[in-house]
Each structure stands twice: as structure tokens, then as C-alpha cells.
Design a protein around this motif. Structure first.
Motif, PDB file in Angstrom:
ATOM      1  N   ALA A 108     -32.147  40.163  40.798  1.00 18.41           N
ATOM      2  CA  ALA A 108     -31.769  38.743  40.732  1.00 18.41           C
ATOM      3  C   ALA A 108     -31.056  38.452  39.419  1.00 18.41           C
ATOM      4  N   ARG A 109     -31.543  39.047  38.346  1.00 17.13           N
ATOM      5  CA  ARG A 109     -30.921  38.795  37.040  1.00 17.13           C
ATOM      6  C   ARG A 109     -29.594  39.548  36.915  1.00 17.13           C
ATOM      7  N   TYR A 110     -29.657  40.829  37.173  1.00 21.56           N
ATOM      8  CA  TYR A 110     -28.489  41.681  36.921  1.00 21.56           C
ATOM      9  C   TYR A 110     -27.302  41.329  37.829  1.00 21.56           C
ATOM     10  N   LEU A 111     -27.585  41.084  39.101  1.00 18.69           N
ATOM     11  CA  LEU A 111     -26.492  40.872  40.056  1.00 18.69           C
ATOM     12  C   LEU A 111     -26.140  39.397  40.244  1.00 18.69           C
ATOM     13  N   LEU A 151     -41.407  47.292  32.696  1.00 18.16           N
ATOM     14  CA  LEU A 151     -41.516  47.550  31.258  1.00 18.16           C
ATOM     15  C   LEU A 151     -40.475  46.838  30.402  1.00 18.16           C
ATOM     16  N   VAL A 152     -39.291  46.576  30.942  1.00 19.10           N
ATOM     17  CA  VAL A 152     -38.202  46.022  30.116  1.00 19.10           C
ATOM     18  C   VAL A 152     -37.794  44.631  30.600  1.00 19.10           C
ATOM     19  N   CYS A 153     -37.436  44.535  31.864  1.00 17.35           N
ATOM     20  CA  CYS A 153     -36.965  43.252  32.400  1.00 17.35           C
ATOM     21  C   CYS A 153     -38.174  42.462  32.917  1.00 17.35           C
ATOM     22  N   THR A 154     -39.085  42.162  32.005  1.00 16.37           N
ATOM     23  CA  THR A 154     -40.344  41.529  32.400  1.00 16.37           C
ATOM     24  C   THR A 154     -40.127  40.041  32.698  1.00 16.37           C
ATOM     25  N   LYS A 157     -40.699  37.955  28.983  1.00 18.53           N
ATOM     26  CA  LYS A 157     -39.955  38.339  27.773  1.00 18.53           C
ATOM     27  C   LYS A 157     -39.111  39.573  28.030  1.00 18.53           C
ATOM     28  N   PRO A 158     -38.004  39.440  28.746  1.00 20.29           N
ATOM     29  CA  PRO A 158     -37.171  40.639  28.973  1.00 20.29           C
ATOM     30  C   PRO A 158     -36.606  41.149  27.646  1.00 20.29           C
ATOM     31  N   ASP A 159     -36.646  42.468  27.478  1.00 17.03           N
ATOM     32  CA  ASP A 159     -36.164  43.084  26.239  1.00 17.03           C
ATOM     33  C   ASP A 159     -34.718  43.541  26.458  1.00 17.03           C
ATOM     34  N   CYS A 160     -33.818  42.562  26.553  1.00 11.87           N
ATOM     35  CA  CYS A 160     -32.424  42.858  26.927  1.00 11.87           C
ATOM     36  C   CYS A 160     -31.748  43.777  25.911  1.00 11.87           C
ATOM     37  N   ASN A 161     -32.165  43.706  24.649  1.00 11.72           N
ATOM     38  CA  ASN A 161     -31.515  44.540  23.628  1.00 11.72           C
ATOM     39  C   ASN A 161     -31.742  46.029  23.875  1.00 11.72           C
ATOM     40  N   HIS A 162     -32.807  46.354  24.596  1.00 12.94           N
ATOM     41  CA  HIS A 162     -33.077  47.772  24.873  1.00 12.94           C
ATOM     42  C   HIS A 162     -32.875  48.111  26.349  1.00 12.94           C
ATOM     43  N   CYS A 163     -32.136  47.275  27.061  1.00 13.25           N
ATOM     44  CA  CYS A 163     -31.957  47.501  28.495  1.00 13.25           C
ATOM     45  C   CYS A 163     -30.631  48.218  28.762  1.00 13.25           C
ATOM     46  N   PRO A 164     -30.662  49.282  29.551  1.00 13.07           N
ATOM     47  CA  PRO A 164     -29.418  50.011  29.834  1.00 13.07           C
ATOM     48  C   PRO A 164     -28.436  49.202  30.685  1.00 13.07           C
ATOM     49  N   LEU A 165     -28.868  48.084  31.248  1.00 16.49           N
ATOM     50  CA  LEU A 165     -27.977  47.292  32.107  1.00 16.49           C
ATOM     51  C   LEU A 165     -27.342  46.116  31.370  1.00 16.49           C
ATOM     52  N   VAL A 166     -27.638  45.971  30.082  1.00 24.60           N
ATOM     53  CA  VAL A 166     -27.282  44.714  29.409  1.00 24.60           C
ATOM     54  C   VAL A 166     -25.777  44.413  29.440  1.00 24.60           C
ATOM     55  N   THR A 167     -24.942  45.445  29.377  1.00 28.74           N
ATOM     56  CA  THR A 167     -23.495  45.201  29.277  1.00 28.74           C
ATOM     57  C   THR A 167     -22.967  44.433  30.476  1.00 28.74           C
ATOM     58  N   ASN A 168     -23.494  44.710  31.649  1.00 28.65           N
ATOM     59  CA  ASN A 168     -22.971  44.058  32.860  1.00 28.65           C
ATOM     60  C   ASN A 168     -23.973  43.095  33.499  1.00 28.65           C
ATOM     61  N   CYS A 169     -24.959  42.667  32.762  1.00 25.32           N
ATOM     62  CA  CYS A 169     -25.994  41.821  33.366  1.00 25.32           C
ATOM     63  C   CYS A 169     -25.494  40.376  33.516  1.00 25.32           C
ATOM     64  N   ALA A 170     -25.502  39.894  34.751  1.00 23.06           N
ATOM     65  CA  ALA A 170     -24.979  38.543  35.029  1.00 23.06           C
ATOM     66  C   ALA A 170     -25.832  37.463  34.368  1.00 23.06           C
ATOM     67  N   TRP A 171     -27.131  37.698  34.267  1.00 20.29           N
ATOM     68  CA  TRP A 171     -28.017  36.687  33.685  1.00 20.29           C
ATOM     69  C   TRP A 171     -27.762  36.541  32.184  1.00 20.29           C
ATOM     70  N   VAL A 172     -27.591  37.673  31.511  1.00 18.40           N
ATOM     71  CA  VAL A 172     -27.285  37.634  30.078  1.00 18.40           C
ATOM     72  C   VAL A 172     -25.916  36.991  29.873  1.00 18.40           C
ATOM     73  N   ALA A 173     -24.940  37.372  30.710  1.00 26.08           N
ATOM     74  CA  ALA A 173     -23.583  36.806  30.579  1.00 26.08           C
ATOM     75  C   ALA A 173     -23.590  35.294  30.778  1.00 26.08           C
TER      76      ALA A 173
HETATM   77  S1  SF4 Z   1     -30.200  42.896  30.461  1.00 29.19           S
HETATM   78 FE1  SF4 Z   1     -30.503  41.925  32.443  1.00 29.19          FE
HETATM   79  S2  SF4 Z   1     -31.524  43.507  33.657  1.00 29.19           S
HETATM   80 FE2  SF4 Z   1     -31.711  44.105  31.507  1.00 29.19          FE
HETATM   81  S3  SF4 Z   1     -33.683  43.248  30.767  1.00 29.19           S
HETATM   82 FE3  SF4 Z   1     -32.087  41.741  30.327  1.00 29.19          FE
HETATM   83  S4  SF4 Z   1     -32.113  40.402  32.099  1.00 29.19           S
HETATM   84 FE4  SF4 Z   1     -33.136  42.277  32.715  1.00 29.19          FE
END
Ligand code: SF4
Length: 255
Positions: A108-111, A151-154, A157-173
Motif C-alpha cells: 500500500a505504501r510502496y505502490l 521489521l522495517v516498514c512497521t 514507525k517505518p524506518d525508511c532510511n534503512h529501507c531498500p525500497l525508499v528510492t521509489n516508494c510512493a508514500w515517501v514521495a
Molecule cells: S520506504 Fe516505503 S516501503 Fe520502505 S519502509 Fe518507508 S514506507 Fe515502507
């Protein structure tokens, strides 16, 4: 056992269970009362009954081996879409959906840029997940998403700084917007019908061979003051097959 229960709580019971009943045939041959006792305080004890019945069906219809066929799995007591998918993926390495809370949140977050998934799993969600599942290593990919969500995208408290998907994550963007609907709160356990059922079942597992409404009301650590609630608990446990009504009007664990 893991349906609605965290891994850390399940592990001790699961280990004891697997030592005692290493195969479906071992479990199927055990009396229901022993299965309910071994479930102990894991909660939602209907799962114990269903697991026991599923073992009996596996023995009767599948030669004692857990089937890999989707329809055969879905026909087992207590097995729904998620559990069938998890068994196919992780026991048989067959590409399958395991859309648990964690996986749904990551997707849901990433896409889709949504903080949390809403409601039940939708057909659109299933189709989207199938469309992005890799042809090779589907099972590892699914397990990876589960771990990432746990463990990461909780949830909080999602730990986006250590997430391998952060570059293309729609929620972060999108600037990490809050959930559209506030997360559903768990109903309170203390004073609930669930707690009443748990107390009564614990009495039968540990303290008394049989009981009735008077026993539940009378002096023990498990006294339940609300008579109407105790009555509801007794009839609910009986209709779920967790207790049986004897000829003397008392309830006991099923044989
Ligand atoms: S970068 Fe996106 S997928 Fe990764 S932890 Fe953050 S919200 Fe979740």
C-alpha cells in the motif's frame, strides 16, 4: 497458531506441540480434550479444534500428508485463503499470495502511497500483487515482503532510511501522508466475553473436571461475576465444540 497471534507468543506452544504430535496422524489420534489443554493460553481456542479436525481430514482424505493443491487446502477446517497461500508458498515453494497485514502495508505504501491498507484484501490487490511477483524466486520475494513489513516498514514507525525500497516508494514521495481512515482499535479484552470464555476454559483445563454456572460463580480464582456473560460464554464454548454438556448438566472438555 500464527493467525492473530505474534510469533514470540506462539513459539513455546508450537515447539511443545510439534514434539508431542510431530505428524498429522499423531494429532488426529489425540483426544480433543488433550488438544485443548495443549493449546493452553494461546487464545482463540477454536483454532485448536480446527487444527485437530484438519489433521483428521488430512489422515482420512490425504494419506496423512498435508496437500499442496489449493482446493484441497481450502477444504480443510480453519484454512482460508491466507493460510492456504502460506502453506503452498513456504512448504511447497509454489508461487502463491500471502497477503498478511505486513505485506499489504508495504505494498500500500510502496505502490499506492497510502499509509495503511483498508478493509479486507481486494481483488485489485490480489491482481496487482500477482502482476509484480517475479517468475523466479516468488516464494523468497513474498517472504522478503513479509519480513520488510514486520521489521522495517512497521505500522507506527517505518524506518525508511534503512529501507531498500525508499528510492521509489510512493508514500515517501508523497510526503508520508497519514492514514485515510484511523487504524481500527482492538476491542478491549478485560471484561469481554472473550475473557469470560478464556477463564472458563482455563478452569476446565487446569482445575476442575466439569462445571456449571454455579461453579463459575462460586469461590475460585476464576470467579466470573457477570452471570449473563458466563452463560453466554458457556453456550458459545459449547457451540464451538470446545466443551460438552454432560447428562448431569455440567460442562466438560470434549473427549
Ligand atoms: S520506504 Fe516505503 S516501503 Fe520502505 S519502509 Fe518507508 S514506507 Fe515502507
Amino acid at each position: 497458531m500464527l493467525q492473530q497471534t505474534p510469533v514470540a507468543r506462539v513459539l513455546p506452544t508450537w515447539r511443545a506441540w510439534m514434539n508431542r504430535w510431530p505428524t498429522p496422524a499423531d494429532l488426529a489420534a489425540s483426544p480433543t480434550s488433550e488438544v485443548i489443554r495443549a493449546w493452553d493460553r494461546l487464545g482463540y481456542p477454536r483454532r485448536a479444534i480446527r487444527l485437530h479436525r484438519a489433521a483428521q481430514v488430512i489422515v482420512a482424505d490425504h494419506g496423512g500428508f498435508v496437500p499442496s493443491d489449493l482446493d484441497a487446502l481450502l477444504s480443510l477446517p480453519g484454512v482460508g485463503e491466507y493460510t492456504a497461500g502460506a502453506v503452498r508458498a513456504f512448504a511447497f515453494d509454489i508461487p502463491a499470495l500471502t497477503l498478511d497485514t505486513n505485506v499489504r502495508r508495504v505494498l500500500a505504501r510502496y505502490l499506492q502511497g497510502q499509509a495503511l491498507p483498508t478493509g479486507q484484501v481486494t481483488r485489485a490487490e490480489r491482481e496487482l500483487t500477482w502482476s509484480i511477483m517475479p517468475a523466479d524466486g516468488a516464494t523468497k520475494w513474498m517472504a522478503g515482503l513479509m519480513e520488510l513489513g514486520a521489521l522495517v516498514c512497521t505500522a507506527k514507525k517505518p524506518d525508511c532510511n534503512h529501507c531498500p525500497l525508499v528510492t521509489n516508494c510512493a508514500w515517501v514521495a508523497a510526503g508520508s501522508p497519514p492514514p485515510v481512515q484511523p487504524p481500527r482499535r482492538q476491542p478491549q479484552y478485560v471484561g469481554s466475553d472473550r475473557q469470560a470464555r478464556g477463564h472458563i476454559l482455563a478452569m476446565l483445563r487446569n482445575d476442575v473436571e466439569a462445571l456449571d454456572l454455579n461453579t463459575v460463580r462460586a469461590g475460585s480464582d476464576y470467579v466470573w461475576a457477570d452471570e449473563a456473560q458466563a452463560e453466554r460464554a458457556l453456550s458459545g464454548l459449547a457451540s464451538d465444540g470446545l466443551i460438552n454438556l454432560r447428562n448431569d448438566g455440567k460442562y466438560c472438555l470434549p473427549n
